[in-house]
Design an enzyme around this catalytic site. Structure first.
Site, PDB file in Angstrom:
ATOM      1  CG  ASP A   1      -2.054  -1.066   1.051  1.00  0.00           C
ATOM      2  OD1 ASP A   1      -2.499  -1.302  -0.086  1.00  0.00           O
ATOM      3  OD2 ASP A   1      -2.446  -1.660   2.070  1.00  0.00           O
TER       4      ASP A   1
ATOM      5  CE  LYS B   1     -10.941  -4.644   0.642  1.00  0.00           C
ATOM      6  NZ  LYS B   1      -9.612  -4.036   0.450  1.00  0.00           N
ATOM      7  CB  VAL B   2     -14.757  -5.495  -8.242  1.00  0.00           C
ATOM      8  CG1 VAL B   2     -15.739  -5.137  -9.339  1.00  0.00           C
ATOM      9  CG2 VAL B   2     -13.315  -5.379  -8.740  1.00  0.00           C
TER      10      VAL B   2
ATOM     11  CB  SER C   1      -9.770  -6.959   9.124  1.00  0.00           C
ATOM     12  OG  SER C   1      -9.358  -5.813   8.402  1.00  0.00           O
TER      13      SER C   1
ATOM     14  N   PRO D   1      -6.476 -10.520   6.226  1.00  0.00           N
ATOM     15  CG  PRO D   1      -7.747  -8.767   5.332  1.00  0.00           C
ATOM     16  CD  PRO D   1      -7.774 -10.251   5.593  1.00  0.00           C
TER      17      PRO D   1
ATOM     18  CB  VAL E   1      -1.535  -9.859  10.559  1.00  0.00           C
ATOM     19  CG1 VAL E   1      -0.346 -10.289  11.398  1.00  0.00           C
ATOM     20  CG2 VAL E   1      -2.397 -11.063  10.192  1.00  0.00           C
TER      21      VAL E   1
ATOM     22  N   GLY F   1      -4.505  -7.903  14.893  1.00  0.00           N
ATOM     23  CA  GLY F   1      -4.511  -9.364  14.805  1.00  0.00           C
ATOM     24  C   GLY F   1      -3.129  -9.920  15.129  1.00  0.00           C
TER      25      GLY F   1
ATOM     26  NE  ARG G   1      -1.731  -0.119   8.428  1.00  0.00           N
ATOM     27  CZ  ARG G   1      -2.843   0.150   9.118  1.00  0.00           C
ATOM     28  NH1 ARG G   1      -2.958   1.322   9.737  1.00  0.00           N
ATOM     29  NH2 ARG G   1      -3.824  -0.733   9.183  1.00  0.00           N
TER      30      ARG G   1
HETATM   31  P1  BMP Z   1      -2.301  -3.473   7.070  1.00  0.00           P
HETATM   32  O1  BMP Z   1      -1.572  -4.799   7.367  1.00  0.00           O
HETATM   33  O2  BMP Z   1      -1.380  -2.332   6.827  1.00  0.00           O
HETATM   34  O3  BMP Z   1      -3.389  -3.197   8.060  1.00  0.00           O
HETATM   35  O4  BMP Z   1      -3.009  -3.672   5.648  1.00  0.00           O
HETATM   36  C1  BMP Z   1      -4.093  -4.543   5.475  1.00  0.00           C
HETATM   37  C2  BMP Z   1      -4.399  -4.638   4.012  1.00  0.00           C
HETATM   38  O5  BMP Z   1      -5.483  -5.543   3.827  1.00  0.00           O
HETATM   39  C3  BMP Z   1      -4.823  -3.340   3.349  1.00  0.00           C
HETATM   40  O6  BMP Z   1      -4.360  -3.392   2.020  1.00  0.00           O
HETATM   41  C4  BMP Z   1      -6.343  -3.399   3.359  1.00  0.00           C
HETATM   42  O7  BMP Z   1      -6.906  -2.729   2.249  1.00  0.00           O
HETATM   43  C5  BMP Z   1      -6.588  -4.885   3.217  1.00  0.00           C
HETATM   44  N1  BMP Z   1      -7.836  -5.379   3.839  1.00  0.00           N
HETATM   45  C6  BMP Z   1      -8.052  -5.227   5.194  1.00  0.00           C
HETATM   46  O8  BMP Z   1      -7.250  -4.645   5.926  1.00  0.00           O
HETATM   47  N2  BMP Z   1      -9.200  -5.752   5.727  1.00  0.00           N
HETATM   48  C7  BMP Z   1     -10.131  -6.403   4.991  1.00  0.00           C
HETATM   49  O9  BMP Z   1     -11.108  -6.861   5.529  1.00  0.00           O
HETATM   50  C8  BMP Z   1      -9.903  -6.560   3.612  1.00  0.00           C
HETATM   51  C9  BMP Z   1      -8.734  -6.042   3.061  1.00  0.00           C
HETATM   52  O10 BMP Z   1      -8.504  -6.199   1.778  1.00  0.00           O
END
Ligand code: BMP
Length: 212
Positions: free
Chosen positions: A14, A65-66, A115, A166, A168, A173, A190
């Site tokens: 990202d 995320k269409v 998430s 996602p 974590v 998480g 991140r």
């Molecule tokens: P991060 O680990 O920095 O929180 O990023 C999580 C990634 O997963 C981001 O690209 C976000 O768009 C994606 N995402 C999410 O966090 N939760 C969801 O439910 C679905 C996702 O695609």
């Protein structure tokens, strides 16, 4: 290119600077199984960035995320595939017709439940139904690492479909929590790219997940 379970880490790329994003990927590529490209990078650099990432030899997941009518959703998916995506993430809440039309032009992951905290409001109550519908069309679903119990429940619904998860680290998480609950891959953004030492983190995370 297929996702294969080795490190079990999918990098959420990202970053918004293309050069920075490409450089980061090159550095961590040996510790990841796939690269998820979403709006921050695509809006800054165009879908074409996926072609450049392909040379790294990892599957590319276009996280668009269409969420549109079937005709437009499938055109978006086709465009992503033509630009180098191996998989496209689409929403499931739009209904079967959208998921079906996208699945005809792309290999799709369907978002069952997100998430973030707000997902419990409207998405979670329908997530099982979305996941059950997705089974007929998708390679897998997206389910929240922030709520591992939901992964356990959704695993029962989707059988052997892939679950990518996602949430974590940056969203709270626990590393490995989603995989222990039945996910196939943990998506981490991140927690890797915003760290002072992304390579060390990617290595550490992949070693931890590999040995679960
Ligand atoms: P991060 O680990 O920095 O929180 O990023 C999580 C990634 O997963 C981001 O690209 C976000 O768009 C994606 N995402 C999410 O966090 N939760 C969801 O439910 C679905 C996702 O695609």
């Amino acid at each position: 290119m297929n996702l294969e379970k080795r490190s079990r880490v999918i990098l959420a790329l990202d970053l918004e600077e293309k050069a920075e994003a490409l450089a980061l990927c090159e550095q961590v590529v040996e510790h990841i199984d796939g690269i998820k490209v979403g709006y921050p990078l695509v809006l800054a650099s165009g879908l074409e960035v996926m072609e450049e990432l392909r040379v790294l030899g990892k599957p590319i997941i276009a996280d668009l995320k269409v969420a549109d009518i079937p005709e437009i959703s499938s055109r978006i998916c086709r465009r992503a595939v033509e630009s180098g995506a191996d998989y496209v993430i689409i929403h499931g809440f739009l209904g079967r017709d959208v998921v079906e039309s996208c699945s005809k032009v792309a290999r799709v992951f369907v978002v069952a439940e997100m998430s973030h905290p707000g997902a419990v409001e409207f998405m979670a109550p329908k997530a099982e139904k979305i996941a059950a519908m997705a089974k007929a069309y998708a390679q897998g679903i997206v389910a929240p690492a922030t709520r591992p119990q939901r992964i356990r429940e959704l695993r029962k619904v989707v059988g052997n479909l892939l679950i990518i998860s996602p949430g974590v680290k940056a969203q709270g998480g626990a590393l490995g929590g989603a995989i222990k609950a039945g996910a196939d891959f943990e998506i981490i953004g991140r927690g890797i790219y915003a760290d002072e030492d992304p390579v060390a983190r990617a290595r550490e995370f992949s070693e931890a997940l590999r040995n679960l």
